[in-house]
Design a protein around this motif. Structure first.
Motif, PDB file in Angstrom:
ATOM      1  N   GLY A  16      11.971  12.192   2.311  1.00  9.60           N
ATOM      2  CA  GLY A  16      11.405  10.963   2.841  1.00  9.60           C
ATOM      3  C   GLY A  16      11.087   9.947   1.769  1.00  9.60           C
ATOM      4  N   SER A  17      10.448   8.859   2.198  1.00 10.29           N
ATOM      5  CA  SER A  17      10.139   7.744   1.301  1.00 10.29           C
ATOM      6  C   SER A  17       8.678   7.329   1.432  1.00 10.29           C
ATOM      7  N   LEU A  18       8.173   6.764   0.351  1.00 15.84           N
ATOM      8  CA  LEU A  18       6.857   6.146   0.329  1.00 15.84           C
ATOM      9  C   LEU A  18       6.922   4.943  -0.589  1.00 15.84           C
ATOM     10  N   ARG A  19       6.064   3.965  -0.309  1.00 12.49           N
ATOM     11  CA  ARG A  19       5.951   2.802  -1.195  1.00 12.49           C
ATOM     12  C   ARG A  19       4.505   2.680  -1.650  1.00 12.49           C
ATOM     13  N   LEU A  20       4.309   2.820  -2.939  1.00 11.70           N
ATOM     14  CA  LEU A  20       2.986   2.655  -3.518  1.00 11.70           C
ATOM     15  C   LEU A  20       2.786   1.210  -3.942  1.00 11.70           C
ATOM     16  N   SER A  21       1.558   0.750  -3.805  1.00  6.32           N
ATOM     17  CA  SER A  21       1.198  -0.587  -4.248  1.00  6.32           C
ATOM     18  C   SER A  21       0.028  -0.508  -5.213  1.00  6.32           C
ATOM     19  N   CYS A  22      -0.018  -1.475  -6.111  1.00  7.25           N
ATOM     20  CA  CYS A  22      -1.124  -1.567  -7.056  1.00  7.25           C
ATOM     21  C   CYS A  22      -1.529  -3.030  -7.124  1.00  7.25           C
ATOM     22  N   ALA A  23      -2.760  -3.298  -6.711  1.00  8.15           N
ATOM     23  CA  ALA A  23      -3.284  -4.658  -6.747  1.00  8.15           C
ATOM     24  C   ALA A  23      -4.158  -4.830  -7.977  1.00  8.15           C
ATOM     25  N   ALA A  24      -3.920  -5.905  -8.694  1.00  6.97           N
ATOM     26  CA  ALA A  24      -4.654  -6.167  -9.933  1.00  6.97           C
ATOM     27  C   ALA A  24      -5.527  -7.400  -9.799  1.00  6.97           C
ATOM     28  N   THR A  25      -6.668  -7.336 -10.423  1.00 10.13           N
ATOM     29  CA  THR A  25      -7.521  -8.523 -10.527  1.00 10.13           C
ATOM     30  C   THR A  25      -7.453  -9.008 -11.969  1.00 10.13           C
ATOM     31  N   GLY A  26      -7.666 -10.286 -12.133  1.00 12.66           N
ATOM     32  CA  GLY A  26      -7.603 -10.845 -13.477  1.00 12.66           C
ATOM     33  C   GLY A  26      -6.539 -11.906 -13.562  1.00 12.66           C
ATOM     34  N   ARG A  27      -6.850 -12.981 -14.249  1.00 16.00           N
ATOM     35  CA  ARG A  27      -5.944 -14.120 -14.302  1.00 16.00           C
ATOM     36  C   ARG A  27      -4.741 -13.882 -15.195  1.00 16.00           C
ATOM     37  N   PHE A  68      13.530   6.298  -7.587  1.00 15.63           N
ATOM     38  CA  PHE A  68      12.350   5.428  -7.578  1.00 15.63           C
ATOM     39  C   PHE A  68      12.721   4.050  -8.118  1.00 15.63           C
ATOM     40  N   THR A  69      12.027   3.040  -7.591  1.00 13.86           N
ATOM     41  CA  THR A  69      12.214   1.671  -8.068  1.00 13.86           C
ATOM     42  C   THR A  69      10.855   1.010  -8.268  1.00 13.86           C
ATOM     43  N   ILE A  70      10.638   0.501  -9.469  1.00 13.88           N
ATOM     44  CA  ILE A  70       9.416  -0.236  -9.762  1.00 13.88           C
ATOM     45  C   ILE A  70       9.711  -1.723  -9.674  1.00 13.88           C
ATOM     46  N   SER A  71       8.750  -2.465  -9.132  1.00  9.75           N
ATOM     47  CA  SER A  71       8.903  -3.918  -9.030  1.00  9.75           C
ATOM     48  C   SER A  71       7.525  -4.554  -9.123  1.00  9.75           C
ATOM     49  N   ARG A  72       7.508  -5.869  -9.296  1.00 13.13           N
ATOM     50  CA  ARG A  72       6.227  -6.563  -9.371  1.00 13.13           C
ATOM     51  C   ARG A  72       6.358  -7.944  -8.758  1.00 13.13           C
ATOM     52  N   GLN A  82       8.643   2.038  -5.147  1.00 12.40           N
ATOM     53  CA  GLN A  82       9.377   2.537  -3.994  1.00 12.40           C
ATOM     54  C   GLN A  82       9.939   3.897  -4.350  1.00 12.40           C
ATOM     55  N   MET A  83       9.561   4.903  -3.581  1.00 11.92           N
ATOM     56  CA  MET A  83       9.971   6.271  -3.866  1.00 11.92           C
ATOM     57  C   MET A  83      10.827   6.780  -2.724  1.00 11.92           C
ATOM     58  N   ASN A  84      12.066   7.076  -3.009  1.00 15.40           N
ATOM     59  CA  ASN A  84      13.004   7.596  -2.021  1.00 15.40           C
ATOM     60  C   ASN A  84      13.429   9.009  -2.378  1.00 15.40           C
ATOM     61  N   SER A  85      13.983   9.704  -1.413  1.00 13.46           N
ATOM     62  CA  SER A  85      14.477  11.072  -1.631  1.00 13.46           C
ATOM     63  C   SER A  85      13.421  11.930  -2.323  1.00 13.46           C
ATOM     64  N   LEU A  86      12.237  11.886  -1.798  1.00 16.93           N
ATOM     65  CA  LEU A  86      11.129  12.596  -2.431  1.00 16.93           C
ATOM     66  C   LEU A  86      11.336  14.105  -2.402  1.00 16.93           C
ATOM     67  N   GLN A 119      -3.008   9.756  -3.933  1.00 22.08           N
ATOM     68  CA  GLN A 119      -2.390  11.076  -3.786  1.00 22.08           C
ATOM     69  C   GLN A 119      -1.076  10.988  -3.018  1.00 22.08           C
ATOM     70  N   VAL A 120      -0.060  11.618  -3.558  1.00 24.88           N
ATOM     71  CA  VAL A 120       1.227  11.762  -2.872  1.00 24.88           C
ATOM     72  C   VAL A 120       1.475  13.252  -2.670  1.00 24.88           C
ATOM     73  N   THR A 121       1.681  13.642  -1.425  1.00 27.82           N
ATOM     74  CA  THR A 121       1.952  15.034  -1.082  1.00 27.82           C
ATOM     75  C   THR A 121       3.315  15.105  -0.412  1.00 27.82           C
ATOM     76  N   VAL A 122       4.149  16.015  -0.870  1.00 26.57           N
ATOM     77  CA  VAL A 122       5.496  16.153  -0.332  1.00 26.57           C
ATOM     78  C   VAL A 122       5.649  17.572   0.205  1.00 26.57           C
ATOM     79  N   SER A 123       5.893  17.672   1.488  1.00 31.06           N
ATOM     80  CA  SER A 123       6.055  18.984   2.104  1.00 31.06           C
ATOM     81  C   SER A 123       7.526  19.389   2.112  1.00 31.06           C
ATOM     82  N   SER A 124       7.764  20.665   1.918  1.00 32.67           N
ATOM     83  CA  SER A 124       9.156  21.150   1.858  1.00 32.67           C
ATOM     84  C   SER A 124       9.634  21.612   3.216  1.00 32.67           C
TER      85      SER A 124
END
Length: 124
Positions: A16-27, A68-72, A82-86, A119-124
């Motif tokens: 499966g797939s998951l998309r993680l996000s990271c929000a930053a504060t600061g100018r 996996f693909t990192i973007s900003r 973006q995490m695919n084929s986990l 936390q990312v959990t991947v079940s088999s």
């Protein structure tokens, strides 16, 4: 000063797939290279992916390359993973990190700012 908050983790089946996000504060978010690291129970924190300040250059660990693909989006002060084929071995706490570097780097000690992890959990 940069504060980071991750989101998007959860439970997913292998393949499966998951998309993680990271929000930053600061100018000055756009002046930092950003990265994702992960830490599984009983293991050291390891590098996953990094992206340079403008998003034109990325760098991946061999274990995630092609899956996996990192973007900003500097207009939203956010970085994504973006995490695919986990796989079960991808299960870990994933951390977002920021480094005052123009190039994407894998060296953990160069990252001064860290999020609390998701936390990312991947079940088999």
């Amino acid at each position: 000063q940069v504060q980071l908050v991750e989101s998007g983790g959860g439970l997913v089946q292998a393949g499966g797939s998951l998309r993680l996000s990271c929000a930053a504060t600061g100018r000055t978010f756009s002046t930092y290279s950003m990265a994702w690291f992960r830490q599984a129970p009983g293991k050291e924190r390891e590098f996953v992916a990094a992206i340079n300040w403008i998003g034109s250059s990325t760098y991946y660990a061999d274990s995630v390359k092609g899956r996996f693909t990192i973007s900003r989006d500097n207009t939203k002060n956010s970085v994504y993973l973006q995490m695919n084929s986990l796989k079960p071995e991808d299960a870990a706490v994933y951390y977002c990190a920021a480094a005052k570097f123009l190039s994407p780097i894998a060296t953990i000690t160069q990252y001064a700012y860290w999020g609390q992890g998701t936390q990312v959990t991947v079940s088999s």
